[in-house]
Design a protein around this motif. Structure first.
Motif, short mmCIF file in Angstrom:
data_model
loop_
_atom_site.label_atom_id
_atom_site.label_comp_id
_atom_site.label_asym_id
_atom_site.label_seq_id
_atom_site.Cartn_x
_atom_site.Cartn_y
_atom_site.Cartn_z
N PRO A 182 0.90 -1.23 0.01
CA PRO A 182 0.17 -0.01 -0.10
C PRO A 182 0.78 1.14 -0.08
CG PRO A 182 -0.83 -1.57 1.75
CD PRO A 182 0.51 -2.01 1.14
N ALA A 183 0.28 2.45 -0.61
CA ALA A 183 1.01 3.60 -0.77
C ALA A 183 2.52 3.55 -1.08
CB ALA A 183 0.97 4.19 0.74
N SER A 184 2.81 2.98 -2.14
CA SER A 184 4.11 2.66 -2.64
C SER A 184 4.56 3.36 -3.63
CB SER A 184 4.42 1.19 -2.69
OG SER A 184 3.53 0.62 -3.78
N GLY A 185 3.34 4.18 -4.25
CA GLY A 185 3.45 4.99 -5.61
C GLY A 185 4.07 6.49 -5.47
N SER A 186 4.22 7.21 -4.46
CA SER A 186 4.54 8.53 -4.21
C SER A 186 6.19 8.51 -3.97
CB SER A 186 4.20 9.04 -3.03
OG SER A 186 4.34 8.54 -1.84
N LYS A 187 6.84 7.73 -3.49
CA LYS A 187 8.43 7.94 -3.18
C LYS A 187 9.00 7.83 -4.41
CE LYS A 187 8.69 8.94 0.79
NZ LYS A 187 7.53 9.48 1.34
N PRO A 188 8.77 6.63 -5.35
CA PRO A 188 9.56 6.47 -6.87
C PRO A 188 9.55 7.82 -7.50
CG PRO A 188 8.75 4.45 -6.14
CD PRO A 188 7.94 5.63 -5.22
N TRP A 189 8.34 8.55 -7.58
CA TRP A 189 8.26 9.74 -8.35
C TRP A 189 9.06 10.88 -7.70
CZ3 TRP A 189 5.96 10.42 -13.29
CH2 TRP A 189 5.50 9.08 -13.63
N GLU A 190 8.90 11.04 -6.27
CA GLU A 190 9.88 11.74 -5.52
C GLU A 190 11.26 11.79 -6.11
OE1 GLU A 190 9.01 12.59 -1.56
OE2 GLU A 190 7.06 11.47 -1.81
N ALA A 191 11.55 10.35 -6.05
CA ALA A 191 13.16 9.99 -6.27
C ALA A 191 13.28 10.50 -7.91
CB ALA A 191 13.19 8.55 -6.33
N LEU A 192 12.51 10.36 -8.69
CA LEU A 192 12.75 10.55 -9.87
C LEU A 192 13.01 12.42 -10.07
CD1 LEU A 192 12.61 10.63 -12.91
CD2 LEU A 192 10.26 10.88 -13.06
N ASP A 193 12.37 13.19 -9.41
CA ASP A 193 12.52 14.67 -9.22
C ASP A 193 13.64 14.74 -8.61
OD1 ASP A 193 9.91 14.91 -10.25
OD2 ASP A 193 8.96 15.33 -8.19
N TRP A 194 14.21 14.08 -7.44
CA TRP A 194 15.68 14.39 -7.23
C TRP A 194 16.54 14.08 -8.03
CZ3 TRP A 194 17.44 16.86 -2.90
CH2 TRP A 194 16.32 17.37 -1.78
N LEU A 195 16.40 12.90 -8.80
CA LEU A 195 17.52 12.39 -9.80
C LEU A 195 17.72 13.54 -10.92
CD1 LEU A 195 19.52 10.22 -10.71
CD2 LEU A 195 17.48 9.09 -11.71
N LEU A 196 16.55 13.89 -11.36
CA LEU A 196 16.46 14.74 -12.48
C LEU A 196 17.37 16.15 -12.00
CD1 LEU A 196 13.10 14.31 -14.14
CD2 LEU A 196 15.18 13.42 -14.83
N ALA A 197 17.09 16.44 -10.97
CA ALA A 197 17.69 17.77 -10.43
C ALA A 197 19.17 17.63 -10.01
CB ALA A 197 16.80 18.11 -8.95
N SER A 198 19.50 16.38 -9.69
CA SER A 198 20.78 16.25 -9.43
C SER A 198 21.76 16.46 -10.55
CB SER A 198 20.91 14.98 -8.70
OG SER A 198 21.04 13.94 -9.95
N GLY A 199 21.59 16.25 -11.90
CA GLY A 199 22.46 16.31 -12.96
C GLY A 199 23.23 15.22 -13.22
N ILE A 200 22.90 14.09 -12.32
CA ILE A 200 23.77 12.69 -12.43
C ILE A 200 23.37 11.98 -13.59
CG2 ILE A 200 24.21 10.55 -11.35
CD1 ILE A 200 24.05 12.00 -8.62
N ASP A 201 24.22 11.33 -14.28
CA ASP A 201 23.91 10.62 -15.52
C ASP A 201 23.06 9.57 -15.04
OD1 ASP A 201 24.07 9.43 -18.00
OD2 ASP A 201 25.76 8.30 -17.92
N HIS A 202 22.00 9.24 -15.93
CA HIS A 202 20.94 8.27 -15.22
C HIS A 202 20.11 7.67 -16.52
CE1 HIS A 202 18.59 12.01 -15.90
NE2 HIS A 202 17.56 11.36 -16.03
N GLU A 203 19.38 6.72 -16.53
CA GLU A 203 18.48 6.31 -17.26
C GLU A 203 17.11 6.11 -16.47
OE1 GLU A 203 18.78 2.92 -20.43
OE2 GLU A 203 18.18 1.91 -18.91
N VAL A 204 16.08 6.31 -16.98
CA VAL A 204 14.71 5.94 -16.27
C VAL A 204 14.17 4.75 -16.99
CG1 VAL A 204 12.46 6.80 -15.78
CG2 VAL A 204 14.33 8.22 -15.50
N ARG A 205 13.91 3.77 -16.40
CA ARG A 205 13.11 2.61 -17.21
C ARG A 205 11.98 2.01 -16.75
NH1 ARG A 205 17.51 -0.58 -14.56
NH2 ARG A 205 19.03 0.40 -16.23
N THR A 206 11.35 1.27 -17.52
CA THR A 206 10.16 0.62 -17.02
C THR A 206 10.07 -0.72 -17.67
OG1 THR A 206 9.00 2.73 -17.10
CG2 THR A 206 7.46 0.89 -17.23
N THR A 207 9.96 -1.79 -16.94
CA THR A 207 9.62 -3.01 -17.22
C THR A 207 7.97 -3.17 -17.41
OG1 THR A 207 11.68 -3.88 -16.25
CG2 THR A 207 9.93 -5.49 -16.92
#
Length: 237
Positions: free
Chosen positions: A152-177
């Protein structure tokens, strides 16, 4: 899309010797883009996705199969041969020892990568300055997460993590299986549009390889739309 970020409380860290590992891959050319790397698999994950490809790593109480001292010794023996090391899982940010382990690898001169689902945001934020690359799994739109993860309630943190990752400027890949039996094509396209609106430039769509996953049904025009949404769209089948 402009997102206001609030610094989460930083969790305490523990020595790298406390890291619980389920094994390693000595050499990979695909888990850390552009680098020759080893993969260290961290034991434990709080989610129970039905299509998990490493189910043996889910229980957090399974005895460690590899000590940190042995893992570090292996890495030291491969200096000059490896460019970096990737921490995967399981979920690496579950463990408080992750930042110390990342620091130890960097002190060896190795680049560091992370595969994460983004569910432990404070520890991920702590780890970001110690990382050269991140592969972030975004499984679905936030409302679909509880169904996919059986949590339950597992959906918000990954999207917050995405915002932090995008703001960090670190090389990355977002992926969906994508398991096409768990949500349909229209929802997948909605996910892609939401990621693009969020500022994602690189998205990899990966075929779920579980036995019960139906064949994909993406049409040419749908693939064309996905290619227009991202600077770099990768299809992995």
């Amino acid at each position: 899309m402009r997102i206001e970020l609030h610094i989460p409380a930083c969790p305490g860290t523990v020595p790298a010797t406390a890291l619980r590992l389920g094994g390693l891959t000595p050499l990979t050319t695909i888990d850390f883009p552009g680098r020759l790397a080893a993969v260290l698999y961290c034991q434990g994950c709080p989610w129970r996705c039905s299509y998990c490809h490493n189910p043996e790593l889910l229980p957090a109480d399974t005895p460690a199969q590899l000590s940190w001292s042995d893992a570090l010794g292996f890495l030291q023996q491969r200096l000059g041969l490896l460019d970096g090391v990737v921490f995967s899982g399981g979920e690496p940010t579950l463990q408080a020892a992750l930042p110390a382990a990342l620091q130890a690898c960097r002190e060896l001169g190795l680049q560091t990568g992370l595969h994460t689902g983004g569910m432990y945001l404070p520890r991920l934020v702590t780890a970001l300055p110690l990382l050269d690359w991140v592969g972030l799994d975004i499984k679905a739109l936030p409302a679909r997460y509880a169904f996919l993860t059986a949590t339950p309630a597992s959906g918000s943190k990954p999207w917050e993590a995405l915002d932090w990752l995008l703001a960090s400027g670190i090389d990355h890949e977002v992926r969906t299986t994508w398991h096409a039996g768990l949500f349909d094509v229209e929802e997948l396209l909605q996910l892609a549009r939401a990621l693009s609106d969020r500022g994602v430039q690189q998205w990899a769509l990966q075929e779920c390889r579980s036995a019960d996953a139906p064949l994909w049904t993406l049409q040419d025009e749908q693939l064309a739309e996905l290619n227009t949404l991202f600077a770099r769209f990768t299809l992995r089948r």
